[in-house]
Each structure stands twice: as C-alpha cells, then as structure tokens.
Design an enzyme around this catalytic site. Sequence first.
Site, short mmCIF file in Angstrom:
data_model
loop_
_atom_site.label_atom_id
_atom_site.label_comp_id
_atom_site.label_asym_id
_atom_site.label_seq_id
_atom_site.Cartn_x
_atom_site.Cartn_y
_atom_site.Cartn_z
N CYS A 261 3.40 -0.45 -0.20
CA CYS A 261 2.63 0.68 -0.74
C CYS A 261 3.01 1.99 -0.05
CB CYS A 261 1.14 0.41 -0.59
SG CYS A 261 0.11 1.75 -1.22
N GLU B 256 3.88 -3.15 -7.21
CA GLU B 256 3.97 -1.69 -7.25
C GLU B 256 4.58 -1.23 -8.59
OE1 GLU B 256 3.24 1.02 -5.29
OE2 GLU B 256 2.04 -0.28 -4.00
#
Length: 220
Positions: free
Chosen positions: A135, A208
């Site tokens: 992240c 993601e």
Amino acid sequence: MLLSDYLFNESKEIWDEYLKHPFIVEMGQGTLDKKKFREYLVQDYLYLLDYAKVYAMGLIKSDDVNHMKFFKDSINGIMEDESATHIAYLKELGEDIKTLQRHNIKLENENYTNFMKSIALTGDIQDLIIAVLPCAWSYYYIAKEMKEIYKDKLENNYYAAWIESYSCEEYRMCAKENIDFANELCKNIDDSKKEKLKEIFIKGSLYEMAFWDMAYKEMS
C-alpha cells in the site's frame, strides 16, 4: 539482496501496470471524472480505517518496544496525516465528512482489507508487515513516477495535490520506514518463509490493482 529488492523484482510487472491504469493516467492528465475520484476517496477512506486496524494488531503482537513504537506511530500517521488529503478533497467535492463511515464498503475494498486482517490475525508480524507493505510503497512509487511522467501537465491539474501528497519527502520517508522495518524484521528468514512472504506481497499487489479497477469502473 534485501527482501524488499527481491519482492519488488518479483512484483515489478504488476507495479508497472499501475502506471498504465486509466485511473492513474487520467489523474496525471487531469482528465479523470471527479465523480470517480470522489467515490475512490470515500472507498480509500474506509480502507484506511481497516488498514490502521492491521497496524494495531501489529502493536498487540509485538514484544519489542521499538516495534510497538513503529506500529503506534504508523497508526497515528494513517489516521491523521494520510486521511487529511482525503478529507480536504472530499470537503471540496461536497461530501459530508461526518457521515463518511455510513458509506457501504465495496466488494473489492472489503476483499482487500479482509485479506490483510486475516494475515494480521493468523500470521506473525513478519507476515503482517509484508501484507501492508504494497500500500504505502506502491502509492509512493506511483506518485513519484506520475510526477515525472506528467510534469508538464501538473499546473492547474486538479489532482496535483494528490500526486504531491504521495510523492513528497514526508511520504517517501513513511514508505521507507515501512520498507526498512520489513527488511529488519525479515533479515534472517529461511527460504520457506521468504517464499511465503513473496506470495503475500504479490497478493497484496494484486489487491492494489483490483482497487484501482474498482475506482475506475462505472458507479452503480
């Protein structure tokens, strides 16, 4: 080779695809539909709440005081600093900040946060830090590359503040602290553990990508 170098090399094809994603490209060009951006920010805000909980589990599972301090500081950074960019944009876009948590979390978002929380609950802190690593690291990677690729399109670009917030020195240090912490925690792992951590990191990187897909597709 540092673990982070190994993980990056193993995931680079996925990360390079981030830069080609229409959501990212249109942000860089300043043409992204603001409704999509608004919906993305709401979902990312909801994501950050669960993301902070994963770091909280790291705090609970840590025995070393320095590890505890890292997780505590990370939680503060997520809840205060990173959320601030979202809130500033959302206010400008007419969102009622007091009711953000009333929004429904989308399936792709929930799948990602459930993945991280599952790793946090069932694994050790090595597993945990690798689950959250894509992240912060990928956001810095994306924004840094965007700043160079679209340097001639950032003046008066509505999304320039987002790009700056994730490419600035302060955020670079945030990403670096996570990378350095992961390398320190995992410096003596065996090949079996290295393989497990690679699988976690690649899954996180794919989640993601799914988040960007979710952000770009038409709103229901």
